[in-house]
Design a protein around this motif. Structure first.
Motif, PDB file in Angstrom:
ATOM      1  N   SER A 372      -4.646  -3.675  -3.338  1.00  0.00           N
ATOM      2  CA  SER A 372      -3.884  -4.734  -4.001  1.00  0.00           C
ATOM      3  C   SER A 372      -2.637  -4.098  -4.597  1.00  0.00           C
ATOM      4  O   SER A 372      -2.663  -2.958  -5.044  1.00  0.00           O
ATOM      5  CB  SER A 372      -4.708  -5.417  -5.092  1.00  0.00           C
ATOM      6  OG  SER A 372      -5.017  -4.506  -6.123  1.00  0.00           O
ATOM      7  N   GLY A 373      -1.540  -4.835  -4.556  1.00  0.00           N
ATOM      8  CA  GLY A 373      -0.297  -4.303  -5.094  1.00  0.00           C
ATOM      9  C   GLY A 373       0.845  -4.534  -4.138  1.00  0.00           C
ATOM     10  O   GLY A 373       0.637  -4.873  -2.971  1.00  0.00           O
ATOM     11  N   PRO A 374       2.082  -4.313  -4.576  1.00  0.00           N
ATOM     12  CA  PRO A 374       3.261  -4.630  -3.769  1.00  0.00           C
ATOM     13  C   PRO A 374       3.771  -3.479  -2.905  1.00  0.00           C
ATOM     14  O   PRO A 374       4.651  -3.687  -2.074  1.00  0.00           O
ATOM     15  CB  PRO A 374       4.303  -4.977  -4.831  1.00  0.00           C
ATOM     16  CG  PRO A 374       3.945  -4.079  -5.986  1.00  0.00           C
ATOM     17  CD  PRO A 374       2.439  -3.977  -5.976  1.00  0.00           C
ATOM     18  N   ASN A 375       3.245  -2.272  -3.083  1.00  0.00           N
ATOM     19  CA  ASN A 375       3.871  -1.099  -2.468  1.00  0.00           C
ATOM     20  C   ASN A 375       3.214  -0.686  -1.150  1.00  0.00           C
ATOM     21  O   ASN A 375       1.999  -0.813  -0.985  1.00  0.00           O
ATOM     22  CB  ASN A 375       3.835   0.079  -3.445  1.00  0.00           C
ATOM     23  CG  ASN A 375       4.573  -0.229  -4.728  1.00  0.00           C
ATOM     24  OD1 ASN A 375       5.608  -0.905  -4.719  1.00  0.00           O
ATOM     25  ND2 ASN A 375       4.039   0.241  -5.853  1.00  0.00           N
ATOM     26  N   PRO A 376       4.009  -0.143  -0.225  1.00  0.00           N
ATOM     27  CA  PRO A 376       3.457   0.379   1.029  1.00  0.00           C
ATOM     28  C   PRO A 376       3.171   1.871   0.908  1.00  0.00           C
ATOM     29  O   PRO A 376       3.744   2.575   0.069  1.00  0.00           O
ATOM     30  CB  PRO A 376       4.588   0.130   2.027  1.00  0.00           C
ATOM     31  CG  PRO A 376       5.834   0.311   1.191  1.00  0.00           C
ATOM     32  CD  PRO A 376       5.487  -0.195  -0.189  1.00  0.00           C
ATOM     33  N   ALA A 377       2.300   2.364   1.764  1.00  0.00           N
ATOM     34  CA  ALA A 377       2.020   3.801   1.839  1.00  0.00           C
ATOM     35  C   ALA A 377       1.354   4.079   3.173  1.00  0.00           C
ATOM     36  O   ALA A 377       0.975   3.159   3.909  1.00  0.00           O
ATOM     37  CB  ALA A 377       1.136   4.266   0.683  1.00  0.00           C
ATOM     38  N   GLY A 378       1.214   5.349   3.487  1.00  0.00           N
ATOM     39  CA  GLY A 378       0.509   5.764   4.687  1.00  0.00           C
ATOM     40  C   GLY A 378      -0.621   6.708   4.331  1.00  0.00           C
ATOM     41  O   GLY A 378      -0.526   7.465   3.353  1.00  0.00           O
ATOM     42  N   VAL A 379      -1.687   6.646   5.085  1.00  0.00           N
ATOM     43  CA  VAL A 379      -2.821   7.553   4.910  1.00  0.00           C
ATOM     44  C   VAL A 379      -3.111   8.196   6.256  1.00  0.00           C
ATOM     45  O   VAL A 379      -3.158   7.507   7.282  1.00  0.00           O
ATOM     46  CB  VAL A 379      -4.066   6.803   4.392  1.00  0.00           C
ATOM     47  CG1 VAL A 379      -5.334   7.602   4.650  1.00  0.00           C
ATOM     48  CG2 VAL A 379      -3.948   6.520   2.903  1.00  0.00           C
ATOM     49  N   VAL A 380      -3.287   9.492   6.258  1.00  0.00           N
ATOM     50  CA  VAL A 380      -3.663  10.225   7.462  1.00  0.00           C
ATOM     51  C   VAL A 380      -5.029  10.851   7.219  1.00  0.00           C
ATOM     52  O   VAL A 380      -5.209  11.636   6.277  1.00  0.00           O
ATOM     53  CB  VAL A 380      -2.634  11.322   7.805  1.00  0.00           C
ATOM     54  CG1 VAL A 380      -3.095  12.104   9.034  1.00  0.00           C
ATOM     55  CG2 VAL A 380      -1.258  10.709   8.048  1.00  0.00           C
ATOM     56  N   LEU A 381      -5.986  10.483   8.039  1.00  0.00           N
ATOM     57  CA  LEU A 381      -7.339  11.033   7.968  1.00  0.00           C
ATOM     58  C   LEU A 381      -7.439  12.150   8.998  1.00  0.00           C
ATOM     59  O   LEU A 381      -7.266  11.921  10.197  1.00  0.00           O
ATOM     60  CB  LEU A 381      -8.367   9.947   8.276  1.00  0.00           C
ATOM     61  CG  LEU A 381      -8.269   8.664   7.447  1.00  0.00           C
ATOM     62  CD1 LEU A 381      -9.182   7.589   8.015  1.00  0.00           C
ATOM     63  CD2 LEU A 381      -8.608   8.945   5.987  1.00  0.00           C
ATOM     64  N   THR A 382      -7.712  13.365   8.531  1.00  0.00           N
ATOM     65  CA  THR A 382      -7.725  14.488   9.458  1.00  0.00           C
ATOM     66  C   THR A 382      -8.644  15.581   8.928  1.00  0.00           C
ATOM     67  O   THR A 382      -9.476  15.324   8.040  1.00  0.00           O
ATOM     68  CB  THR A 382      -6.286  14.995   9.695  1.00  0.00           C
ATOM     69  OG1 THR A 382      -6.309  15.987  10.717  1.00  0.00           O
ATOM     70  CG2 THR A 382      -5.632  15.504   8.442  1.00  0.00           C
ATOM     71  N   ARG A 383      -8.483  16.794   9.447  1.00  0.00           N
ATOM     72  CA  ARG A 383      -9.296  17.926   9.031  1.00  0.00           C
ATOM     73  C   ARG A 383      -8.414  19.137   8.779  1.00  0.00           C
ATOM     74  O   ARG A 383      -7.359  19.291   9.398  1.00  0.00           O
ATOM     75  CB  ARG A 383     -10.321  18.309  10.109  1.00  0.00           C
ATOM     76  CG  ARG A 383     -11.396  17.310  10.392  1.00  0.00           C
ATOM     77  CD  ARG A 383     -12.560  17.965  11.145  1.00  0.00           C
ATOM     78  NE  ARG A 383     -12.128  18.804  12.251  1.00  0.00           N
ATOM     79  CZ  ARG A 383     -12.098  18.434  13.522  1.00  0.00           C
ATOM     80  NH1 ARG A 383     -12.434  17.206  13.865  1.00  0.00           N
ATOM     81  NH2 ARG A 383     -11.702  19.268  14.461  1.00  0.00           N
TER      82      ARG A 383
END
Length: 396
Positions: A372-383
């Protein structure tokens, strides 16, 4: 094209068929029932009306692959899905012509995309297709393009063709089976993989169009493996055999506007490994599938954080056509609770999720994070060093 036969295809190519197709084009986008009723009200027989409306729909969809040429071509649903994009076929034909090819046998020609491209380069093509309707459509497309003098289409079993009579062979084995959809095991190809793999021994100038997931170990000795993406989508692999081979591996990236970038290398190099940097590069899928990540990393002075994961990192931003660059803002061991708290603290409501080396399902993770919220972001799932980590990113 439901219910279409070679005979109905001939009707579509007649003056009455051309009128039906023109009427169907006028009705493009209308409700299917309304369009069918309008076609019948103009005296067009039901079977011809249905075929013309289906063609109008398929031509509209096929424009993304064939551009303006789609408006005069004939299609089946499966045929246009499997057909080579014109920009890819044109590049392949140019390479064959530059190699001195003047006659080509096209085994498994489908709707004729590659045959048309070769003929436009002045190559005489003997196109072979096992399915009678598909062969008839390929012949119709050759005539519609004004290339019938250079393209001979036969409905025949590819394994019966005397391929040695031609300068070069192009083979595109069928990778779908009725009722089963796509097949991924080359042993299930038609013609068989044994036949396909034996072609370079019979005609040195052989090119094979294959699924992008093809195993590198199946490359004939000395052949070049090329992986091609269009607009960032991986579309095919091609094996260039004998004198056609120019590099062990090639990644060809064709942009949305037609611009082309190529990266070549051995496909066996290893990139340096180090810490995550301030910038992450997600290589184009053609680079990854061609095993040219190390060669790409060298172009940006980058490194991997895990030797098995194809993400490249640098400390300074470097512009590149071979990958998408992201700015890394946070690096943390994976913890759903901690990640949820961090995203909530930053007011993130729109999240782009990428992953390599993670078993997590992005859509399930998105639900679990309760964004929830107005801001965008990116998430990278890795090792990193075998341990799961999450990187928060922003557009570079």
């Amino acid at each position: 094209m439901p219910g279409v036969t070679p005979e109905l295809l001939r009707v579509l190519r007649s003056p009455d068929g051309e009128k039906a197709l023109a009427t169907a084009d006028e009705l493009a986008g209308a409700d299917p029932l309304v369009a069918a009723s309008a076609m019948r009200s103009r005296g067009i027989p039901a079977d011809l009306a249905a075929a013309a409306l289906t063609q109008a729909s398929l031509r509209g969809r096929a424009a993304c692959k064939f551009g303006p040429d789609a408006a005069r071509m004939f299609f089946t649903r499966a045929g246009w899905e499997q057909a080579t994009r014109s920009v890819v076929a044109d590049r392949r034909a140019a390479r064959l012509a530059d190699a001195g090819v003047r006659s080509l046998v096209d085994l498994g020609c489908g709707l004729g995309s590659d045959a048309l491209a070769a003929a436009r380069r002045g190559i005489r093509v003997y196109a072979v297709e096992a399915d009678p309707l598909t062969a008839a459509i390929a012949a119709a497309n050759a005539e519609a393009a004004g290339l019938a003098e250079l393209i001979t289409v036969e409905c025949a079993d590819a394994t019966t063709v005397e391929v040695e009579r031609y300068d070069a062979v192009f083979a595109d084995p069928a990778r779908r089976q009725t009722g089963r959809g796509r097949v991924f095991n080359p042993k299930s190809y038609s013609p068989s993989w044994d036949f396909i793999a034996g072609l370079p021994g019979r005609v040195p100038l052989t090119t094979l169009k294959l699924a992008p997931g093809i195993d590198h170990d199946l490359l004939p000795p000395g052949a070049e493996g090329e992986w091609v993406s269009v607009g960032g989508d991986l579309v095919e692999a091609a094996f260039w055999c004998g004198p056609l081979a120019a590099a062990p591996r090639r990644a060809t990236l064709i942009g949305a506007s037609g611009e082309v970038r190529e990266l070549t290398g051995t496909g066996v190099e290893a990139a340096p490994v180090g810490a995550v940097g301030g910038y992450l590069y997600d290589p184009d899928p053609a680079v990854v599938r061609s095993h040219l990540v190390a060669e790409f990393a060298a172009t940006v002075g980058g490194r991997l954080a895990d030797p098995e994961i194809a993400y490249v990192y640098t400390d300074e931003p470097v512009d590149t056509p071979y990958a998408r660059r992201l700015t890394v803002t946070d690096v943390l061991p994976f913890s759903l609770k901690r990640l949820r708290a961090l995203l909530r603290e930053r007011g993130v409501g729109r999240l782009e999720i990428r992953k390599r080396g993670s078993a997590l399902v992005p859509e399930q993770l998105r639900k679990d994070l309760k964004l929830s919220g107005p801001n965008p972001a990116g998430v990278v799932l890795t090792r990193m060093n075998g341990a799961p980590v999450v990187l928060l990113t922003s557009a570079a």
